[in-house]
Structures are given as C-alpha cells and as structure tokens.
Design a protein around this motif. Sequence first.
Motif, PDB file in Angstrom:
ATOM      1  N   ALA A 100       0.854  -1.191   0.000  1.00 55.56           N
ATOM      2  CA  ALA A 100       0.000   0.000   0.000  1.00 55.56           C
ATOM      3  C   ALA A 100       0.885   1.235   0.000  1.00 55.56           C
ATOM      4  O   ALA A 100       2.079   1.168   0.319  1.00 55.56           O
ATOM      5  N   ALA A 101       0.296   2.367  -0.367  1.00 53.26           N
ATOM      6  CA  ALA A 101       1.009   3.644  -0.328  1.00 53.26           C
ATOM      7  C   ALA A 101       0.060   4.706   0.205  1.00 53.26           C
ATOM      8  O   ALA A 101      -1.156   4.612   0.045  1.00 53.26           O
ATOM      9  N   MET A 102       0.649   5.727   0.837  1.00 52.31           N
ATOM     10  CA  MET A 102      -0.158   6.802   1.413  1.00 52.31           C
ATOM     11  C   MET A 102       0.545   8.139   1.231  1.00 52.31           C
ATOM     12  O   MET A 102       1.774   8.209   1.105  1.00 52.31           O
ATOM     13  N   ALA A 103      -0.247   9.202   1.196  1.00 49.24           N
ATOM     14  CA  ALA A 103       0.275  10.562   1.118  1.00 49.24           C
ATOM     15  C   ALA A 103      -0.715  11.453   1.853  1.00 49.24           C
ATOM     16  O   ALA A 103      -1.892  11.518   1.474  1.00 49.24           O
ATOM     17  N   THR A 104      -0.263  12.122   2.916  1.00 53.34           N
ATOM     18  CA  THR A 104      -1.167  12.931   3.724  1.00 53.34           C
ATOM     19  C   THR A 104      -0.746  14.395   3.709  1.00 53.34           C
ATOM     20  O   THR A 104       0.417  14.714   3.954  1.00 53.34           O
ATOM     21  N   PHE A 105      -1.689  15.262   3.398  1.00 51.05           N
ATOM     22  CA  PHE A 105      -1.460  16.715   3.366  1.00 51.05           C
ATOM     23  C   PHE A 105      -0.214  17.077   2.564  1.00 51.05           C
ATOM     24  O   PHE A 105       0.621  17.863   3.009  1.00 51.05           O
ATOM     25  N   LEU A 131      -4.747  11.701   1.631  1.00 55.11           N
ATOM     26  CA  LEU A 131      -5.498  12.550   2.553  1.00 55.11           C
ATOM     27  C   LEU A 131      -5.258  13.994   2.132  1.00 55.11           C
ATOM     28  O   LEU A 131      -4.118  14.465   2.123  1.00 55.11           O
ATOM     29  N   SER A 132      -6.338  14.675   1.761  1.00 60.80           N
ATOM     30  CA  SER A 132      -6.202  16.039   1.258  1.00 60.80           C
ATOM     31  C   SER A 132      -7.482  16.801   1.563  1.00 60.80           C
ATOM     32  O   SER A 132      -8.377  16.295   2.243  1.00 60.80           O
ATOM     33  N   CYS A 133      -7.563  18.014   1.062  1.00 60.08           N
ATOM     34  CA  CYS A 133      -8.745  18.841   1.256  1.00 60.08           C
ATOM     35  C   CYS A 133      -9.393  19.140  -0.087  1.00 60.08           C
ATOM     36  O   CYS A 133      -8.692  19.385  -1.074  1.00 60.08           O
ATOM     37  N   ASP A 134     -10.708  19.106  -0.102  1.00 62.90           N
ATOM     38  CA  ASP A 134     -11.457  19.427  -1.312  1.00 62.90           C
ATOM     39  C   ASP A 134     -11.518  20.955  -1.446  1.00 62.90           C
ATOM     40  O   ASP A 134     -12.128  21.622  -0.616  1.00 62.90           O
ATOM     41  N   PRO A 135     -10.882  21.517  -2.477  1.00 57.86           N
ATOM     42  CA  PRO A 135     -10.841  22.982  -2.586  1.00 57.86           C
ATOM     43  C   PRO A 135     -12.221  23.613  -2.727  1.00 57.86           C
ATOM     44  O   PRO A 135     -12.407  24.777  -2.373  1.00 57.86           O
ATOM     45  N   ASP A 136     -13.196  22.834  -3.209  1.00 57.97           N
ATOM     46  CA  ASP A 136     -14.547  23.379  -3.382  1.00 57.97           C
ATOM     47  C   ASP A 136     -15.292  23.539  -2.065  1.00 57.97           C
ATOM     48  O   ASP A 136     -16.365  24.156  -2.035  1.00 57.97           O
ATOM     49  N   LEU A 137     -14.741  22.992  -0.983  1.00 59.12           N
ATOM     50  CA  LEU A 137     -15.444  23.003   0.303  1.00 59.12           C
ATOM     51  C   LEU A 137     -14.755  23.850   1.366  1.00 59.12           C
ATOM     52  O   LEU A 137     -15.212  23.918   2.507  1.00 59.12           O
ATOM     53  N   SER A 250     -13.621  20.296   4.684  1.00 60.38           N
ATOM     54  CA  SER A 250     -13.085  19.935   3.367  1.00 60.38           C
ATOM     55  C   SER A 250     -12.230  18.675   3.384  1.00 60.38           C
ATOM     56  O   SER A 250     -11.801  18.206   2.322  1.00 60.38           O
ATOM     57  N   LEU A 251     -11.953  18.106   4.570  1.00 58.74           N
ATOM     58  CA  LEU A 251     -11.018  16.981   4.664  1.00 58.74           C
ATOM     59  C   LEU A 251     -11.600  15.728   4.012  1.00 58.74           C
ATOM     60  O   LEU A 251     -12.722  15.313   4.318  1.00 58.74           O
ATOM     61  N   ARG A 252     -10.807  15.129   3.117  1.00 61.16           N
ATOM     62  CA  ARG A 252     -11.245  13.951   2.370  1.00 61.16           C
ATOM     63  C   ARG A 252     -10.121  12.922   2.291  1.00 61.16           C
ATOM     64  O   ARG A 252      -8.951  13.266   2.208  1.00 61.16           O
TER      65      ARG A 252
END
Length: 258
Positions: A100-105, A131-137, A250-252
């Motif tokens: 598995a792989a992950m990338a947060t913020f 793990l990122s933020c939805d810019p629309d929110l 916005s966190l997704r």
Amino acid sequence: MNSRHQDGSAGDANYGVIGTGYTRYRQPDPHIAEFIRQALGDAATVLNVGAGAGSYEPVDREVTAVEPSASMRAQRPAHLPVAIDGTAENLPFPDQAFDAAMATFTVHQWSNLERGLSEMRRVTRGPVLILSCDPDLLERSWLHAYAPEMITVEARRYPSMAAIVKGLGGNAEVKAVPIPLNCVDGFGEAYYGRPERMLDPGARLANSAWSFVDPSVGERFAAELGRDLADGSWDRRYGELRTQPFFEGSLRLIIARP
C-alpha cells in the motif's frame, strides 16, 4: 529535475522557513488516523510519500518514508524510520514494491500531480491513500469570513478530487473525514471550535497557505478575530461550534484500489 528549496523542499512551500516547530502544532489525530488504518487493510509494507515529520505513519507495519525537506526529516521522532530524500515524481523503487502507499497533506505541494500519483500507483500492489482537502469546500469554515485571501490561495493550491481520482486511474472512493472538536492535527479547520488557537502565529505558520499571503493579512486576521472574541461577536455567529463534536469541512480521504 524538480526545482527545490535550500533545505530540499520540493513544492511551492519552503519548509526550511515555515517548518520550524511544525510538530508542536501538527500531531497525528487518532480519529483521522483510524480512517487511514482501516483503508490500509492488511497491508504489511507501506510507502509514505511526502512523509514530513511522520504524521499518520502506522507503527505496526513496515514503512518506507520519502520526504524532500531536510528540516521535516529532522523532526521525525526516533521511533519512526529515517526518511529517504526524494520526491513523489521520481520514486526510486521497482514496480509493485509495496502492499500500500499513502500521502497525507502533501499532494498540493507537488510540482507534477499527475506524475506523482502515477508513480505511487506504479510502485504499489494494493490501495493508494491520499489525505487532502477538497478545494470546493474550504469556504465552509469560518476562516473564510476572516481571511478570504488565505482561503483563496489554499483553494488554488489544492487539486480537485476529480484530478486526484483521475491521476490514480479512476477506480477510487472519496470519503469525507469529519474533524473532531479537539483535533490535535492543527490544520486550519482543526480549530473550528477553538478560534483562540488561531491567534497564535505559530499555529498559522504550521499551515503553509499563510506563507503565500502578505503578512498584513495575518495581522488583520488576528486583530479582527481578537476583537470579535473579546466583544462576543464570534460567539454570536459561530458559538455552537465550540461544543459541536465533529465538523464536516473539506477533509477527504481518497482510496484508490488497483
């Protein structure tokens, strides 16, 4: 070769300048970490890209961490593996090397989102987590009323959910991650019910978006927020947030499966 800052930071933010003391404000929050743990499933080997100081790295699996910023690598606690100096766009691993792989913020820092996501998919047999933020929110937060310039910058930097899903091959789930009231990971929305914390310049500095607006924006923000907290204006408008257990901002978490 990506253009990199003096400390190695490979994105638009220079963590050699803004990353000092980062871990005082940005600790992995257990509630958010649980979303990541579940999404990793039974993966035994995990790649963490843009690993920073190690937030959300699982300690019960074999983790390989990649982080370009020397100042962030230096802040990694002793119980975590030493991070490799590298960037998402050029991962030095063979195909399907990890479970598995992950990338947060971190994806909003990358110089080439499509290439970085493609590289993560290439070296991973199983799920890829972003793990990122939805810019629309981002405008859901009260911060927008006090520092619209900062929110505008943040929205411009964060890639859309559609772009991330596409970059991972299209087979992905986007999950909302509600933010707990006492969130210990101090990104902007983490203080939705604790506005006083945002008067601390260090708390703002731990959010890279503040480094992209004129210092006068932060000064005005602190002055206006301080005034509204003192006279009760903030509480009249947003006071219910002080006791609201979770805030869906916005966190997704994007979970892409092969």
